[in-house]
Design an enzyme around this catalytic site. Structure first.
Site, short mmCIF file in Angstrom:
data_model
loop_
_atom_site.label_atom_id
_atom_site.label_comp_id
_atom_site.label_asym_id
_atom_site.label_seq_id
_atom_site.Cartn_x
_atom_site.Cartn_y
_atom_site.Cartn_z
N GLY A 1 -3.70 3.64 1.16
CA GLY A 1 -4.54 3.75 2.36
C GLY A 1 -5.74 4.66 2.12
N SER B 1 0.81 -1.22 0.00
CA SER B 1 0.00 0.00 0.00
C SER B 1 0.85 1.27 0.00
CB SER B 1 -0.89 0.00 1.25
OG SER B 1 -1.66 1.18 1.28
N THR C 1 6.34 0.78 8.05
CA THR C 1 7.65 1.45 8.14
C THR C 1 8.12 1.61 9.59
OG1 THR C 1 6.48 3.54 8.08
CG2 THR C 1 7.35 2.74 5.99
N CYS D 1 -1.41 3.93 12.38
CA CYS D 1 -1.55 5.39 12.31
C CYS D 1 -2.12 5.94 13.62
CB CYS D 1 -2.39 5.78 11.11
SG CYS D 1 -3.86 4.82 10.93
C1 FMN Z 1 5.55 6.52 0.05
C2 FMN Z 1 4.97 5.44 0.91
C3 FMN Z 1 3.60 5.47 1.23
C4 FMN Z 1 3.05 4.46 2.04
N1 FMN Z 1 1.71 4.50 2.32
C5 FMN Z 1 1.14 3.50 3.07
C6 FMN Z 1 -0.26 3.48 3.32
O1 FMN Z 1 -1.04 4.30 2.83
N2 FMN Z 1 -0.75 2.48 4.13
C7 FMN Z 1 0.07 1.51 4.66
O2 FMN Z 1 -0.41 0.63 5.38
N3 FMN Z 1 1.41 1.49 4.39
C8 FMN Z 1 1.95 2.47 3.62
N4 FMN Z 1 3.30 2.44 3.34
C9 FMN Z 1 4.12 1.33 3.88
C10 FMN Z 1 4.37 0.24 2.83
O3 FMN Z 1 3.17 -0.34 2.38
C11 FMN Z 1 5.32 -0.86 3.39
O4 FMN Z 1 4.72 -1.45 4.52
C12 FMN Z 1 6.68 -0.32 3.78
O5 FMN Z 1 7.11 0.69 2.88
C13 FMN Z 1 7.76 -1.40 3.89
O6 FMN Z 1 7.93 -2.07 2.65
P1 FMN Z 1 9.07 -1.66 1.57
O7 FMN Z 1 10.38 -1.61 2.32
O8 FMN Z 1 9.01 -2.74 0.53
O9 FMN Z 1 8.69 -0.32 1.04
C14 FMN Z 1 3.88 3.43 2.55
C15 FMN Z 1 5.24 3.41 2.21
C16 FMN Z 1 5.80 4.38 1.40
C17 FMN Z 1 7.26 4.30 1.06
#
Ligand code: FMN
Length: 307
Positions: free
Chosen positions: A50, A25, A197, A134
């Site tokens: 989200g 997401s 994150t 959140c």
């Molecule tokens: C720019 C950005 C926006 C994100 N927006 C959401 C979100 O709206 N809802 C959510 O649950 N996680 C959100 N995440 C978290 C990601 O879905 C993911 O859990 C996290 O980035 C770790 O995975 P990755 O290292 O592959 O990016 C966001 C991450 C990034 C980088």
């Protein structure tokens, strides 16, 4: 050696997906943004940005900072809101025939539950992914996912309002993630996804100000992979429902590590910003790994870590 295609299908609770690679997401928009790069029908599942009941502008800039082996973001859950999602995003998603999970958030438990209930009427929504990382405004800025008690409370409230498959997405910013996972499973979650994150910050030494307007942000990308892998391994040993691994997955090898650790599927996030075609490269890489080793089914990889 056989050249027969291995079976890549996995079950995320009640949903059967064609392969274990999903999008994360917030890194894949509402899928249309990637249409030019990715045959969207080949993805195991799509998780959209989200969503909240009302549209949200998110945080002011600067919202993104590059860091060694990753990035910090403080987008602040900017999104189009439920009405525009239905009118503008759903028609495109309908055409794909790929399972869609809608990642949801709210400012209160009531808002989460209401959104989950309203999504039940939309056919294209295969399931929801509940982002409990959140801030909970009512309790003074803590995340719902910070404690087992508040996790149980929110999952229970959502479960009452929807029969749809519910994936609960956990925050790594906790002391013991297995307790949170157990709480979600105990109240009816169909699957668990992790990690979101990791909270971090960056400072401009000339201005001595934080680089993000929000001061802190969420760290993602390869920098977090070892932490994510450890947490996925811990949670997979704790719960009986499927676990979806997320965090720094850039290659098929990364994805396979999560599957061996016990994840039934993975989500790919930050990697999409570097290579928009990466999800399909990962699917192909997993398939090639199985073919090379004469493994007929992805199930023979999942949770096979030897200690
Ligand atoms: C720019 C950005 C926006 C994100 N927006 C959401 C979100 O709206 N809802 C959510 O649950 N996680 C959100 N995440 C978290 C990601 O879905 C993911 O859990 C996290 O980035 C770790 O995975 P990755 O290292 O592959 O990016 C966001 C991450 C990034 C980088």
């Amino acid at each position: 050696m056989t050249s027969k295609k291995p079976n890549l299908h996995v079950n995320i609770g009640r949903i059967k997906i064609s392969n274990p690679v999903m999008t994360a997401s917030g890194t894949f928009g509402y899928a249309r943004e990637y249409e030019a790069f990715v045959d969207l029908k080949r993805l195991g599942a799509i998780v959209v940005k989200g969503l909240s009941l009302e549209p949200s502008k998110g945080n002011p800039p600067q919202r993104i900072v590059e860091t060694p082996c990753g990035m910090l973001n403080a987008i602040g859950l900017e999104n189009v809101g439920l009405k525009a999602f239905k009118e503008e995003k759903v028609p495109f998603l309908k055409k794909l025939n790929t399972p869609v999970f809608v990642n949801i958030y709210g400012k209160s438990i009531a808002e989460y539950a209401e959104l989950a209930a309203r999504l039940e009427d939309i056919d294209v929504v295969s399931g929801i992914e509940v982002n409990i990382s959140c801030p909970n405004v009512k309790s003074g800025g803590m995340a719902f996912g910070a404690y087992p008690e508040s996790t149980a409370e929110i999952v229970k409230a959502i479960r009452k309002r929807t029969k749809r498959p519910m994936m609960v997405k956990l925050s790594p910013n906790v002391t013991d993630i297995t307790e949170i996972a157990k709480a979600a499973e105990g109240e009816g979650a169909d699957s668990i996804s992790l990690i979101n994150t990791i909270t971090g910050m960056a400072i401009n030494i000339e201005t001595r100000r934080p680089r993000l307007a929000n001061i802190t942000g969420g760290l993602s990308g390869p920098a977090i992979k070892p932490v994510a892998l450890r947490m996925v391994w811990q949670v997979a040993q704790t719960v009986k429902i499927p676990v979806i691994g997320i965090g720094g997955i850039m290659t098929a090898k990364d994805a396979l590590e999560f599957l061996i650790a016990g994840a039934t599927a993975v989500q790919v996030g930050t990697a999409n910003f570097i290579n928009p075609h990466v999800t399909l490269d990962i699917i192909d890489g997993i398939e090639a790994f199985l073919v090379e080793r004469n493994i007929a089914d992805i199930a023979d990889i999942i949770g096979t870590l030897e200690i």
